[in-house]
Design a protein around this motif. Structure first.
Motif, PDB file in Angstrom:
ATOM      1  N   ARG A   1      -1.754  -8.459   6.664  1.00  0.00           N
ATOM      2  CA  ARG A   1      -3.128  -7.942   6.712  1.00  0.00           C
ATOM      3  C   ARG A   1      -3.193  -6.655   7.522  1.00  0.00           C
ATOM      4  N   ILE A   2      -2.445  -6.592   8.630  1.00  0.00           N
ATOM      5  CA  ILE A   2      -2.425  -5.372   9.452  1.00  0.00           C
ATOM      6  C   ILE A   2      -1.844  -4.208   8.653  1.00  0.00           C
ATOM      7  N   ARG A   3      -0.815  -4.481   7.867  1.00  0.00           N
ATOM      8  CA  ARG A   3      -0.236  -3.414   7.036  1.00  0.00           C
ATOM      9  C   ARG A   3      -1.271  -2.854   6.060  1.00  0.00           C
ATOM     10  N   GLN A   4      -2.091  -3.741   5.500  1.00  0.00           N
ATOM     11  CA  GLN A   4      -3.145  -3.270   4.596  1.00  0.00           C
ATOM     12  C   GLN A   4      -4.140  -2.374   5.324  1.00  0.00           C
ATOM     13  N   LEU A   5      -4.541  -2.790   6.520  1.00  0.00           N
ATOM     14  CA  LEU A   5      -5.555  -2.044   7.267  1.00  0.00           C
ATOM     15  C   LEU A   5      -5.011  -0.747   7.863  1.00  0.00           C
ATOM     16  N   THR A   6      -3.696  -0.686   8.060  1.00  0.00           N
ATOM     17  CA  THR A   6      -3.097   0.521   8.648  1.00  0.00           C
ATOM     18  C   THR A   6      -2.213   1.255   7.636  1.00  0.00           C
ATOM     19  N   ASN A   7      -2.549   1.103   6.366  1.00  0.00           N
ATOM     20  CA  ASN A   7      -1.807   1.827   5.325  1.00  0.00           C
ATOM     21  C   ASN A   7      -2.101   3.320   5.469  1.00  0.00           C
ATOM     22  N   PRO A   8      -1.108   4.145   5.813  1.00  0.00           N
ATOM     23  CA  PRO A   8      -1.370   5.569   6.073  1.00  0.00           C
ATOM     24  C   PRO A   8      -1.829   6.340   4.841  1.00  0.00           C
ATOM     25  N   HIS A   9      -1.582   5.793   3.666  1.00  0.00           N
ATOM     26  CA  HIS A   9      -1.970   6.477   2.433  1.00  0.00           C
ATOM     27  C   HIS A   9      -3.348   6.030   1.939  1.00  0.00           C
ATOM     28  N   ARG A  10      -3.977   5.145   2.693  1.00  0.00           N
ATOM     29  CA  ARG A  10      -5.330   4.702   2.368  1.00  0.00           C
ATOM     30  C   ARG A  10      -6.325   5.577   3.122  1.00  0.00           C
ATOM     31  N   SER A  11      -7.088   6.354   2.406  1.00  0.00           N
ATOM     32  CA  SER A  11      -8.007   7.299   3.024  1.00  0.00           C
ATOM     33  C   SER A  11      -9.122   6.556   3.763  1.00  0.00           C
ATOM     34  N   MET A  12      -9.144   6.752   5.091  1.00  0.00           N
ATOM     35  CA  MET A  12     -10.150   6.064   5.905  1.00  0.00           C
ATOM     36  C   MET A  12     -10.229   6.759   7.258  1.00  0.00           C
ATOM     37  N   ALA A  13     -11.445   6.972   7.749  1.00  0.00           N
ATOM     38  CA  ALA A  13     -11.619   7.553   9.081  1.00  0.00           C
ATOM     39  C   ALA A  13     -11.024   6.611  10.124  1.00  0.00           C
ATOM     40  N   MET A  14     -10.427   7.176  11.178  1.00  0.00           N
ATOM     41  CA  MET A  14      -9.756   6.362  12.189  1.00  0.00           C
ATOM     42  C   MET A  14     -10.717   5.376  12.856  1.00  0.00           C
TER      43      MET A  14
END
Length: 419
Positions: free
Chosen positions: A293-306
């Motif tokens: 689940r952490i990998r999904q939330l911290t996927n660097p290629h997933r565009s999301m504001a920090m």
């Protein structure tokens, strides 16, 4: 008894509970926010049908949820109106059935939780019952025999109108790809009434185990029986399987059931550290699920504001540790926290992209001109760069605390002190 279900106080309590639980809409598309308005228009008709015994619940909406260890869990989402009626039934039936349930039954009961079951299991192990008979029921909620279940409900419910309504929910059917499929067996997971009906059926198993003098913990369809030797465990496993198959018409999953040391088995996400006194630990699969689940939330290629990424991480991590703080997991949590910070550094580094952007961002973090230039132009891979001592120092614990990242380890100790 049906009058109690349909009383104004009971219905208002059920309505508030369904609205508070929210949840997805059923096949009719009516949401919990629209429920009150819908009831104002249609409740008189629905109530009349219930009283006459002609009410037909809508089919449930089929949802497939992937299991962590493979396979699919089938959920059935009733319409909000049916959830409302089921909740009203549940509120009347629970005080009737729950007080006579076994003390070794912990699932979906008022004032009981999974932690109590795990602590009870720990107590049995420390008393010398060092083997566990782990019984896994194959697709339990999909294979409940309606006639057997209704005969158990009828032991305490004498109102035939209410019995007819409960059976109507069992046989309401499932909507699959626009086609209504009838249900000859099973009680679909997803409705408020299903957990209670499951406990009513499996209470017979509890009483049988108590009659035989066994020490056990059951949480819904997850049942662990604790014995002193492997030989005794094999004997108990065989006899319990016969009882489940012949009396309750349930099927045991042979691949997932076993007689083993508790440290080798998973119980409600936990396991045990062997020793003079058994200690509760995280099961490896629970850690694997957390990291996934952490990998999904911290996927660097997933565009999301920090800030949004950190907010979602906090929401998930605090909920996770709220449950798993029961385990002795300080070392695991320290490693996981360090790994999370590295994953977030990876997101930042990927987000910066260009050398010029990286240089300016590093300078803003306090790097010297030469050091910022060196790191910004590095030919190392992104993951390796996040581990460099300078990056580790500049984007360490203090930085992420300033960004709002909550600490797993701090929350862990706070919860354990409170318990």
């Amino acid at each position: 008894m049906l009058e109690k279900v349909l009383s104004r106080d009971n219905l208002m309590a059920a309505l508030k509970r369904v609205e508070a639980n929210r949840g997805a809409a059923g096949i009719d598309g009516v949401s919990t926010e629209q429920l009150r308005d819908y009831l104002r228009q249609h409740w008189a008709t629905i109530r009349s049908q219930i009283e006459k015994g002609t009410y037909k619940p809508s089919p449930v909406r089929r949802v497939e949820i992937p299991k962590p260890d493979g396979g699919i869990r089938l959920l059935g989402i009733p319409t909000v109106v049916d959830r409302f009626i089921q909740q009203a039934i549940l509120q009347v039936l629970t005080p009737i059935f729950d007080p006579e349930f076994s003390d070794s039954s912990f699932g979906f009961r008022p004032g009981r939780r999974a932690h109590s079951a795990v602590r009870k299991a720990q107590q049995y192990i420390n008393e010398g019952f060092r083997y566990v008979v782990d019984i896994d029921l194959e697709k339990f909620f999909d294979r409940v025999n309606h006639d057997i279940l209704m005969s158990r409900v009828a032991r305490k419910v004498k109102d035939k109108r209410l019995l007819k309504l409960i059976r109507a929910y069992l046989q309401s059917g499932v909507m699959v790809n626009g086609v209504c499929v009838t249900t000859e067996e099973g009680t679909p997971q997803g409705g408020p009434l299903s957990p209670l009906l499951a406990n009513i059926l499996l209470d017979d198993l509890d009483k049988e185990l108590e009659k035989r003098g066994h020490r056990f913990c059951r949480y819904a369809d997850d049942c662990n029986i604790y014995v002193r030797s492997k030989r005794a465990g094999e004997r108990v496993k065989a006899s319990v399987e016969r009882y489940l198959t012949r009396v309750l018409k349930l099927k045991v999953n042979q691949q997932k059931s076993a007689v083993d040391r508790p440290c080798n088995r998973k119980f409600l996400g936990f396991s045990f550290i062997p020793g003079k006194e058994a200690r509760i630990r995280l099961h490896p699969k629970s850690i694997t699920r957390l990291k996934g689940r952490i990998r999904q939330l911290t996927n660097p290629h997933r565009s999301m504001a920090m800030q949004e990424r950190i907010q979602k991480l906090n929401q998930y991590l605090m909920g996770w540790i709220g449950y798993f703080a029961l385990a002795e997991a300080k070392t695991h949590l320290l490693r996981i926290e360090e790994w999370i910070r590295r994953r977030l550094r990876l997101c930042l580094w990927t987000q910066w992209k260009r050398v010029r952007t990286r240089y300016h961002e590093l300078r803003s973090l306090g790097f010297s001109h030469n050091r910022a230039l060196e790191i910004a132009n590095t030919r190392k891979g992104a993951w390796r760069t996040t581990k460099s001592p300078h990056m580790h120092k500049a984007l360490g614990i203090a930085y992420w605390q300033q960004q709002g990242l909550m600490s797993l380890i701090q929350r862990y100790f706070t919860l354990r002190q409170a318990w």
